[in-house]
Every structure is written in C-alpha cells, then in structure tokens.
Design a protein around this motif. Structure first.
Motif, short mmCIF file in Angstrom:
data_model
loop_
_atom_site.label_atom_id
_atom_site.label_comp_id
_atom_site.label_asym_id
_atom_site.label_seq_id
_atom_site.Cartn_x
_atom_site.Cartn_y
_atom_site.Cartn_z
N ARG A 181 43.08 48.52 40.47
CA ARG A 181 44.42 48.21 39.50
C ARG A 181 45.84 47.89 39.49
N ASP A 182 45.66 49.07 40.67
CA ASP A 182 47.58 48.27 40.73
C ASP A 182 47.85 47.36 41.50
N VAL A 183 47.10 46.88 42.77
CA VAL A 183 47.32 45.84 43.35
C VAL A 183 47.28 44.65 42.26
N LEU A 184 46.55 44.58 41.28
CA LEU A 184 46.29 43.70 40.16
C LEU A 184 47.14 43.73 38.98
N SER A 185 47.91 44.75 38.89
CA SER A 185 47.99 44.79 37.55
C SER A 185 49.37 43.99 37.00
N PRO A 186 49.93 42.97 37.82
CA PRO A 186 50.80 42.29 37.20
C PRO A 186 49.46 41.01 36.20
N LEU A 187 47.87 41.13 36.26
CA LEU A 187 47.29 40.75 36.11
C LEU A 187 46.51 41.99 34.14
N ARG A 188 46.89 42.32 34.50
CA ARG A 188 46.24 43.24 33.34
C ARG A 188 45.85 42.74 32.42
N GLN A 189 47.26 42.36 31.24
CA GLN A 189 47.08 41.32 30.21
C GLN A 189 46.22 40.53 30.00
N ASP A 190 45.72 39.39 30.90
CA ASP A 190 44.72 38.44 30.85
C ASP A 190 43.48 38.44 31.56
N TRP A 191 43.84 40.46 32.74
CA TRP A 191 42.40 40.12 32.99
C TRP A 191 41.10 39.54 32.58
N ASP A 192 40.54 40.19 31.71
CA ASP A 192 39.78 39.81 31.06
C ASP A 192 39.73 38.72 30.22
N GLY A 193 39.90 37.44 30.11
CA GLY A 193 39.91 36.75 30.11
C GLY A 193 39.85 35.87 31.47
N LEU A 194 40.09 36.22 32.46
CA LEU A 194 40.01 35.25 33.42
C LEU A 194 38.51 34.75 33.85
N PRO A 195 37.97 33.42 34.31
CA PRO A 195 36.70 33.50 34.40
C PRO A 195 36.49 33.92 35.96
N PRO A 196 35.08 34.18 36.21
CA PRO A 196 34.08 35.51 36.75
C PRO A 196 35.11 35.59 38.06
N GLN A 197 34.88 33.83 38.49
CA GLN A 197 35.25 33.00 39.61
C GLN A 197 36.57 33.13 40.46
N ARG A 198 37.65 33.29 39.00
CA ARG A 198 38.75 33.91 39.86
C ARG A 198 39.15 35.51 39.72
N GLN A 199 38.11 35.94 39.16
CA GLN A 199 38.47 37.71 39.21
C GLN A 199 38.13 38.04 40.10
N GLN A 200 36.80 37.58 40.67
CA GLN A 200 36.11 37.56 42.34
C GLN A 200 36.87 37.40 43.29
N HIS A 201 37.63 35.80 42.91
CA HIS A 201 38.69 35.86 44.05
C HIS A 201 40.31 36.72 44.10
N LEU A 202 40.91 37.57 43.12
CA LEU A 202 41.46 38.23 43.36
C LEU A 202 41.44 39.44 43.52
N LEU A 203 40.06 40.41 42.96
CA LEU A 203 39.48 41.27 44.32
C LEU A 203 39.37 40.93 45.68
N GLU A 204 38.99 39.55 45.85
CA GLU A 204 38.93 40.10 47.48
C GLU A 204 40.31 39.86 48.05
N LYS A 205 40.82 38.85 47.24
CA LYS A 205 42.27 39.15 47.22
C LYS A 205 43.15 40.20 47.98
N SER A 206 42.46 41.08 46.91
CA SER A 206 43.96 42.13 46.54
C SER A 206 43.01 43.50 48.23
N ARG A 207 41.94 42.79 48.67
CA ARG A 207 41.08 44.07 48.99
C ARG A 207 42.41 43.94 50.49
N ASP A 208 42.46 42.56 50.88
CA ASP A 208 43.66 42.18 52.18
C ASP A 208 44.63 42.65 51.58
#
Length: 159
Positions: A45-72
């Motif tokens: 949530r800290d890394v992805l905080s700029p996307l908080r408002q839009d997160w739940d509306g993002l497609p699952p594959q976009r969410q997965q991609h962002l989660l992978e990038k957040s690990r890096d």
C-alpha cells in the motif's frame, strides 16, 4: 499543448517509459480475480499509494503487473526511484489524448530497426546532457521548422 504531447517528445518519452504504461496491455488476458486495496500488505500500500483511489477499479492483470513492479521497487537505488516517480507523475498529468499519442509513439519506436532505436536513444542522451539553455534553443529551432524540413533534418537527403 504540453511539451510532452508533441510528437517528437512523446516519441522519446514513450521510448523511455520502457513499457511502464503499456506493459499490462501486452500481457495475455488472464482469469485472475481482482485484488482489493484492503488485502494489500502495508508495504504494498505504501509503494502503490498514488493508485489508492483507482486500485479497486483496475483490471486484475494491471493490478498483478503493478504488484510485481512494487516488489522490485524497494530494491531500487533512491536515484532510480526518484526518476521513475517523476515519469509516473508526468504520465498522470497527461490528458487521455496525450497518453494515446505517447502509446502510439512507443509502438512506432518498437517497430524501428534496432540500429535506429539505438541512434534515437543516443541522440536523446546527448540532448539530455546539453545545458538547459542550449536545449531550449534547440527546441525553439525545431518548432520553428516546417514539417518537411524536420523530416530532412531527421533522415537526411533521400538516397
């Protein structure tokens, strides 16, 4: 129109984004269920905080991609994180039309032969190393050129 919306700038910006903005579209569609914001770890949530408002509306594959990038993200040097943050902020400030132009230019860039992509990247690196005043002067000259002269300048005389 903003400087980054002009075709040449968008082309270079899109090339430098390196797929950050369009990579999700390149992934195969998957049947993943969406991940709710509340199910993310505090670090995610800290890394992805700029996307908080839009997160739940993002497609699952976009969410997965962002989660992978957040690990890096946590392993990147601070300078690289700052650079990426600036690119993301610039992208978020673009209008939908400007984003489409950037995506189109990135697609065109990827279609260029490797040698031309390298030449363009090298030219961009030289441009970035110029003093700001020299860059501004060059940009002013570029925008004053008619389109035909720009093409001639970019590609040289027809052979």
């Amino acid at each position: 129109m903003a400087w980054f919306a002009r075709p040449l700038h968008s082309f270079v910006l899109a090339a430098l984004l390196g797929g950050l903005a369009v990579a999700p579209a390149l992934h195969a569609q998957s049947a993943r269920a969406p991940t709710s914001w509340d199910s993310l770890t505090p670090a995610q949530r800290d890394v992805l905080s700029p996307l908080r408002q839009d997160w739940d509306g993002l497609p699952p594959q976009r969410q997965q991609h962002l989660l992978e990038k957040s690990r890096d993200w946590v392993n990147l040097p601070p300078a690289q994180r700052a650079q990426i943050s600036q690119r993301i902020a610039r992208w978020q400030q673009m209008t939908p039309v400007e984003r489409k132009q950037a995506r189109d230019n990135q697609r065109l860039f990827r279609q260029l032969p490797a040698e031309q992509r390298e030449q363009l990247h090298a030219a961009y690196q030289r441009f970035q190393k110029m003093p700001p005043e020299q860059r501004a002067k060059l940009m002013q000259q570029w925008h004053a050129m008619p389109p035909a002269q720009r093409l001639h300048w970019l590609h040289g005389p027809k052979r």
